[in-house]
Design an enzyme around this catalytic site. Structure first.
Site, mmCIF file in Angstrom:
data_model
loop_
_atom_site.group_PDB
_atom_site.id
_atom_site.type_symbol
_atom_site.label_atom_id
_atom_site.label_comp_id
_atom_site.label_asym_id
_atom_site.label_seq_id
_atom_site.Cartn_x
_atom_site.Cartn_y
_atom_site.Cartn_z
ATOM 1 N N CYS A 199 0.840 -1.212 0.000
ATOM 2 C CA CYS A 199 0.000 0.000 0.000
ATOM 3 C C CYS A 199 0.863 1.245 0.000
ATOM 4 O O CYS A 199 0.926 1.989 -0.971
ATOM 5 C CB CYS A 199 -0.879 0.041 1.253
ATOM 6 S SG CYS A 199 -1.933 -1.353 1.465
HETATM 7 N N1 SAJ Z 1 6.980 2.148 8.729
HETATM 8 C C1 SAJ Z 1 8.083 2.874 9.176
HETATM 9 N N2 SAJ Z 1 7.900 3.813 10.141
HETATM 10 C C2 SAJ Z 1 6.657 4.063 10.675
HETATM 11 C C3 SAJ Z 1 5.555 3.326 10.199
HETATM 12 C C4 SAJ Z 1 5.735 2.373 9.232
HETATM 13 O O1 SAJ Z 1 9.196 2.668 8.711
HETATM 14 O O2 SAJ Z 1 6.556 4.922 11.558
HETATM 15 C C5 SAJ Z 1 7.162 1.162 7.664
HETATM 16 C C6 SAJ Z 1 6.680 -0.221 8.025
HETATM 17 O O3 SAJ Z 1 7.710 -0.968 8.633
HETATM 18 C C7 SAJ Z 1 6.309 -0.789 6.649
HETATM 19 C C8 SAJ Z 1 5.818 0.431 5.894
HETATM 20 O O4 SAJ Z 1 6.369 1.570 6.568
HETATM 21 O O5 SAJ Z 1 7.438 -1.311 6.008
HETATM 22 C C9 SAJ Z 1 4.307 0.563 5.841
HETATM 23 O O6 SAJ Z 1 3.872 0.419 7.151
HETATM 24 P P1 SAJ Z 1 2.342 0.731 7.617
HETATM 25 O O7 SAJ Z 1 2.344 0.761 9.110
HETATM 26 O O8 SAJ Z 1 1.820 1.895 6.910
HETATM 27 O O9 SAJ Z 1 1.623 -0.611 7.250
HETATM 28 P P2 SAJ Z 1 0.803 -1.078 5.990
HETATM 29 O O10 SAJ Z 1 1.556 -0.972 4.732
HETATM 30 O O11 SAJ Z 1 0.248 -2.398 6.360
HETATM 31 O O12 SAJ Z 1 -0.350 0.019 5.899
HETATM 32 C C10 SAJ Z 1 -1.645 -0.331 6.255
HETATM 33 C C11 SAJ Z 1 -2.447 0.630 5.438
HETATM 34 N N3 SAJ Z 1 -3.796 0.174 5.289
HETATM 35 C C12 SAJ Z 1 -4.369 0.365 4.075
HETATM 36 O O13 SAJ Z 1 -3.796 0.876 3.161
HETATM 37 C C13 SAJ Z 1 -5.743 -0.095 3.932
HETATM 38 C C14 SAJ Z 1 -2.457 2.008 6.050
HETATM 39 O O14 SAJ Z 1 -3.545 2.801 5.502
HETATM 40 C C15 SAJ Z 1 -2.641 1.957 7.525
HETATM 41 O O15 SAJ Z 1 -2.575 3.300 8.034
HETATM 42 C C16 SAJ Z 1 -1.501 1.146 8.125
HETATM 43 O O16 SAJ Z 1 -1.727 -0.193 7.657
HETATM 44 C C17 SAJ Z 1 -1.519 1.189 9.630
HETATM 45 O O17 SAJ Z 1 -1.913 2.238 10.173
HETATM 46 O O18 SAJ Z 1 -1.045 0.204 10.213
#
Ligand code: SAJ
Length: 435
Positions: free
Chosen positions: A275
């Site tokens: 995403c």
């Molecule tokens: N990450 C960082 N630092 C952070 C947060 C995340 O490096 O502070 C990295 C994670 O390790 C990962 C990537 O970014 O590699 C994405 O992380 P994410 O927490 O955004 O997780 P996702 O990709 O599973 O995003 C989903 C998304 N859901 C949908 O698109 C429907 C996002 O909208 C959500 O906000 C997110 O989950 C969430 O909040 O957990």
């Protein structure tokens, strides 16, 4: 105002409407089960026969869909799956939940949405509501779906209804599930909006109508671009803090004591998942067609994309301090999934770290309880267990994904570990190199 969609809304409200869900992945299957549990007749459609067979056998392949919920719906006859898309002509609703990846050129790959729209257009039913859920650029529903669906002569807002409602599933999140995540709905007119709102009101606690399909498409892209850009910002602060001799983790922990106007993000080895690294480039691609350059999105992409290299630099410095080159060293990665406690390696930065280390001559192994076998981009590897890893010998470990299953007290006793997630925050020592 009597809406053309009134009869459909009635059928929805008395649960007579038959629901078709196209694409039975981490979005479509939970949605199908929710509608079935609400008492609707649901048919799930997918091109993958193994998914269809598993569903009809009552077996869930999506961790967020409990097997017993799926089996109950299948046994009750309210949910079945099929690869025969002609069944859509018996459905009052066609809900499209297919992938929207990027091509290698970072342009949107709309092939899955195109194919789904083709089968929907070929199997229409008078008064059918078509909803697109796949994350996509503003204008997709209006410019791509509308003409394809009206080619049959039907007219949206009269004998056909069309809306966009972005999926907001967060894989692995035990708190927020399909039923309690507010649902954004934008119809191609008031009748379509009313019908789509009536539909989702049956399975979601809060429905949020917006003025158009384009607004609904943009809402989702704002949500995910917000994350990508803020992760890029904090990664740049990590790079800056390293240069300036500051501890970025201490700074973040202190900043988040601010009770308003701040939201913590954390540095890491890069940006993974299907995403966050992808969706913003749907927006920048479309904006560019209107002559607008999305500088934040591009810059965040560059910074986030540079993090795996930064991790390798930290490994090189750590080995150098004990007079070892990367070339010929044995390096072990703890975690290969893109984030904690998921079994997904798509766009995982750990894969980039792995490739960069191998390219520099290291012998690399990995441990990931959620990814026993790795077969990505031509790289096939079998992970080793945590115990095997702890009994083994390697020159440097890298904590790339902070899975809950890892024993961090033991990891902190390794001779040398580069901690990219600050997971060893309570075990600081000269052997622990924080990003
Ligand atoms: N990450 C960082 N630092 C952070 C947060 C995340 O490096 O502070 C990295 C994670 O390790 C990962 C990537 O970014 O590699 C994405 O992380 P994410 O927490 O955004 O997780 P996702 O990709 O599973 O995003 C989903 C998304 N859901 C949908 O698109 C429907 C996002 O909208 C959500 O906000 C997110 O989950 C969430 O909040 O957990």
């Amino acid at each position: 105002m009597s809406l053309a969609s009134q009869p459909l809304i009635e059928r929805i409200r008395n649960k007579e409407a038959r629901i078709g869900i196209i694409g039975l992945g981490y979005v479509g299957l939970p949605l199908a089960v929710e509608f079935a549990r609400a008492g609707f007749q649901v048919v799930g459609f997918d091109v993958d026969g193994t998914k269809v067979e598993a569903i009809n056998a009552g077996t869930s392949y999506i961790p967020d869909v409990p097997g017993h919920e799926l089996k109950e719906a299948v046994d009750a006859g309210t949910l079945r799956a099929s690869t025969d898309f002609s069944g859509l002509r018996d459905c009052d609703v066609a809900d499209i939940c297919v992938p929207t990846p990027l091509r290698k050129t970072k342009d949107p790959d709309m092939s899955f949405v195109q194919k789904a729209l083709e089968v929907v257009a070929a199997n229409q039913r008078p008064g059918q509501l078509v909803v697109l859920e796949s994350t996509t650029y503003p204008g997709t529903t209006e410019e791509l779906a509308l003409p394809m669906l009206e080619a049959s002569g039907r007219r949206v807002e009269h004998d056909l209804f069309l809306a966009f409602s972005p999926e907001r599933v967060d894989p692995g999140n035990p708190t927020y599930l399909t039923r309690n995540i507010p649902k954004i709905v934008g119809g191609h007119g008031p009748a379509s909006t009313e019908a789509a709102c009536a539909l989702y009101a049956q399975v979601v606690s809060q429905v949020v109508p917006v003025s158009s399909t384009r607004a609904a498409e943009m809402v989702k892209l704002l949500e995910n671009t917000f994350r990508a850009v803020n992760i890029g910002l904090i990664n740049e602060l990590a790079l800056m803090s390293h240069k300036m001799g500051l501890d970025v983790w201490e700074v973040i922990d202190a900043a988040k004591t601010k009770p308003f106007g701040f939201m913590p993000f954390y540095p890491g080895p890069g940006l993974g998942g299907h995403c966050i690294p992808i969706d913003p480039f749907y927006l920048s691609w479309k904006a560019r067609q209107s002559g607008f350059e999305c500088r934040f999105i591009e810059l965040a992409g560059q910074i986030n994309g540079s993090m795996p290299e930064f991790v390798v630099t930290r490994v090189a410095d750590a080995l150098n301090a004990i007079r070892k080159p990367i070339n010929g060293s044995r390096i072990h990665l703890f975690g290969i999934a893109y984030k904690r406690d998921v079994n997904d390696v798509r766009e995982s930065p750990a894969l980039d770290v792995l490739e960069l280390l191998i390219r520099r001559g290291a012998t690399v192994t990995y441990t990931d309880p959620h990814i026993p076998e790795l077969d990505e981009h031509g790289r096939r590897m079998t992970g080793i267990s945590f115990e095997q890893a702890m009994a083994g010998t390697f020159d440097c470990a890298v904590l790339t994904t902070d899975h809950s299953a890892f024993d961090y007290a033991r990891l902190a006793r390794l001779p040398l570990i580069v901690d990219t997630r600050n997971a060893l925050r309570n075990h600081a020592g000269p052997n622990v190199v924080r990003l």
